[in-house]
Design a protein around this motif. Structure first.
Motif, short mmCIF file in Angstrom:
data_model
loop_
_atom_site.label_atom_id
_atom_site.label_comp_id
_atom_site.label_asym_id
_atom_site.label_seq_id
_atom_site.Cartn_x
_atom_site.Cartn_y
_atom_site.Cartn_z
N MET A 1 0.83 -1.18 0.00
CA MET A 1 0.00 0.00 0.00
C MET A 1 0.87 1.24 0.00
SD MET A 1 -3.12 -0.96 2.53
CE MET A 1 -4.31 0.03 1.70
N GLY A 2 0.51 2.19 -0.79
CA GLY A 2 1.21 3.45 -0.81
C GLY A 2 2.43 3.47 -1.71
N ALA A 3 2.79 2.35 -2.33
CA ALA A 3 3.99 2.30 -3.16
C ALA A 3 3.87 3.19 -4.39
CB ALA A 3 4.28 0.87 -3.59
N ASP A 4 2.67 3.42 -4.85
CA ASP A 4 2.47 4.24 -6.04
C ASP A 4 2.16 5.69 -5.71
OD1 ASP A 4 2.93 2.11 -7.71
OD2 ASP A 4 0.82 1.52 -7.76
N ASP A 5 2.13 6.04 -4.42
CA ASP A 5 1.83 7.41 -4.01
C ASP A 5 3.04 8.31 -4.27
OD1 ASP A 5 -0.60 6.52 -3.15
OD2 ASP A 5 -0.08 6.51 -1.02
N GLY A 6 2.76 9.59 -4.49
CA GLY A 6 3.84 10.56 -4.60
C GLY A 6 4.43 10.64 -5.99
N GLU A 7 5.53 11.36 -6.06
CA GLU A 7 6.20 11.62 -7.32
C GLU A 7 7.24 10.53 -7.58
OE1 GLU A 7 9.10 15.11 -8.88
OE2 GLU A 7 7.26 15.75 -7.87
N HIS A 8 7.36 10.10 -8.82
CA HIS A 8 8.33 9.07 -9.20
C HIS A 8 9.18 9.57 -10.36
CE1 HIS A 8 6.42 5.88 -6.82
NE2 HIS A 8 5.30 6.52 -7.11
N GLU A 9 10.43 9.15 -10.40
CA GLU A 9 11.32 9.45 -11.52
C GLU A 9 11.74 8.15 -12.15
OE1 GLU A 9 14.73 11.97 -11.16
OE2 GLU A 9 13.75 13.15 -9.60
N PHE A 10 11.91 8.18 -13.46
CA PHE A 10 12.43 7.00 -14.15
C PHE A 10 13.17 7.46 -15.39
CE2 PHE A 10 8.22 7.78 -15.79
CZ PHE A 10 8.35 7.63 -17.16
N THR A 11 13.99 6.56 -15.88
CA THR A 11 14.76 6.80 -17.09
C THR A 11 14.45 5.70 -18.08
OG1 THR A 11 16.55 7.80 -15.81
CG2 THR A 11 17.11 7.01 -18.00
N TYR A 12 14.34 6.06 -19.32
CA TYR A 12 14.18 5.05 -20.35
C TYR A 12 14.98 5.48 -21.57
CZ TYR A 12 10.86 8.17 -22.67
OH TYR A 12 10.28 9.23 -23.29
N ALA A 13 15.27 4.53 -22.40
CA ALA A 13 16.03 4.81 -23.61
C ALA A 13 15.60 3.84 -24.70
CB ALA A 13 17.53 4.64 -23.34
N LEU A 14 15.65 4.32 -25.91
CA LEU A 14 15.45 3.47 -27.07
C LEU A 14 16.82 3.12 -27.62
CD1 LEU A 14 12.54 5.39 -28.83
CD2 LEU A 14 12.39 3.41 -27.31
N TYR A 15 17.03 1.87 -27.89
CA TYR A 15 18.34 1.43 -28.34
C TYR A 15 18.18 0.59 -29.61
CZ TYR A 15 22.83 -0.94 -28.46
OH TYR A 15 24.04 -1.44 -28.86
N PRO A 16 18.12 1.25 -30.76
CA PRO A 16 18.05 0.48 -32.01
C PRO A 16 19.37 -0.26 -32.23
CG PRO A 16 17.60 2.82 -32.37
CD PRO A 16 18.08 2.67 -30.98
N HIS A 17 19.28 -1.49 -32.70
CA HIS A 17 20.49 -2.28 -32.92
C HIS A 17 20.22 -3.30 -34.02
CE1 HIS A 17 18.52 -5.64 -30.88
NE2 HIS A 17 18.10 -4.75 -30.00
N PRO A 18 21.27 -3.74 -34.67
CA PRO A 18 21.11 -4.77 -35.71
C PRO A 18 20.93 -6.15 -35.08
CG PRO A 18 23.41 -4.21 -35.48
CD PRO A 18 22.65 -3.28 -34.56
N GLY A 19 20.23 -7.02 -35.73
CA GLY A 19 20.11 -8.41 -35.29
C GLY A 19 19.29 -8.56 -34.03
N ARG A 20 19.49 -9.71 -33.37
CA ARG A 20 18.76 -10.03 -32.16
C ARG A 20 19.33 -9.24 -30.98
NH1 ARG A 20 16.04 -15.23 -32.06
NH2 ARG A 20 16.72 -15.24 -29.90
N TRP A 21 18.61 -9.25 -29.86
CA TRP A 21 19.00 -8.46 -28.70
C TRP A 21 20.39 -8.82 -28.17
CZ3 TRP A 21 19.91 -10.76 -23.99
CH2 TRP A 21 19.45 -12.07 -23.83
N ALA A 22 20.74 -10.10 -28.18
CA ALA A 22 22.04 -10.51 -27.64
C ALA A 22 23.19 -9.99 -28.49
CB ALA A 22 22.11 -12.02 -27.51
N GLU A 23 23.08 -10.13 -29.81
CA GLU A 23 24.14 -9.67 -30.70
C GLU A 23 24.24 -8.15 -30.72
OE1 GLU A 23 21.68 -11.83 -32.27
OE2 GLU A 23 22.82 -13.56 -31.61
#
Length: 135
Positions: free
Chosen positions: A1-23
């Motif tokens: 309870m209350g974990a979603d209360d208040g202000e939150h910050e987060f970071t995200y990024a788009l990372y285009p890459h060739p091939g599958r995620w591992a490569e």
């Protein structure tokens, strides 16, 4: 309870890459984004020109810290891509290495070749090593 209360910050990024995620190096880029490198002062013996290098199967660094009990450094690494194979670690000044569990117990000595050790890893396996290096 209350974990979603208040202000939150987060970071995200788009990372285009060739091939599958591992490569495409996605795990490395995500780690760089979420865990920027932090340098901290070290007490105790650290060999001049200290370095750790890996070859073979790509592995990711989880942590490097002083052992909780006794002497040595604890190196935690993991296989991030769901692969299996052999990785070789070269550690400047390495005198002894042991594979330990997550609690840094149940030490199993590893054979050294020069200043290195050979590891066999399973997909996504976490490996914890106790390293003893020359001062």
């Amino acid at each position: 309870m209350g974990a979603d209360d208040g202000e939150h910050e987060f970071t995200y990024a788009l990372y285009p890459h060739p091939g599958r995620w591992a490569e495409g190096g996605t795990v490395r880029e995500a780690a760089d984004l979420n865990s920027p490198l932090v340098a901290l002062p070290v007490s105790g013996p650290v060999p001049a020109g200290s370095r750790i290098s890996a070859s073979g199967l790509p592995v990711a660094l989880g942590s490097l810290k002083k052992a909780e009990e006794g002497e040595g450094l604890i190196l935690r690494l993991y296989e991030p891509h769901g692969a299996r194979g052999e990785a070789r670690l070269e550690i400047a000044g390495l005198r002894r290495a042991e594979r330990v569990n997550l609690l840094q117990e149940e030490a199993q000595p590893l054979a050294l070749t020069g200043e290195g050790v050979q590891l066999t890893l399973r997909p996504f396996e976490v490996v914890t090593l106790r390293l003893h290096v020359a001062p």
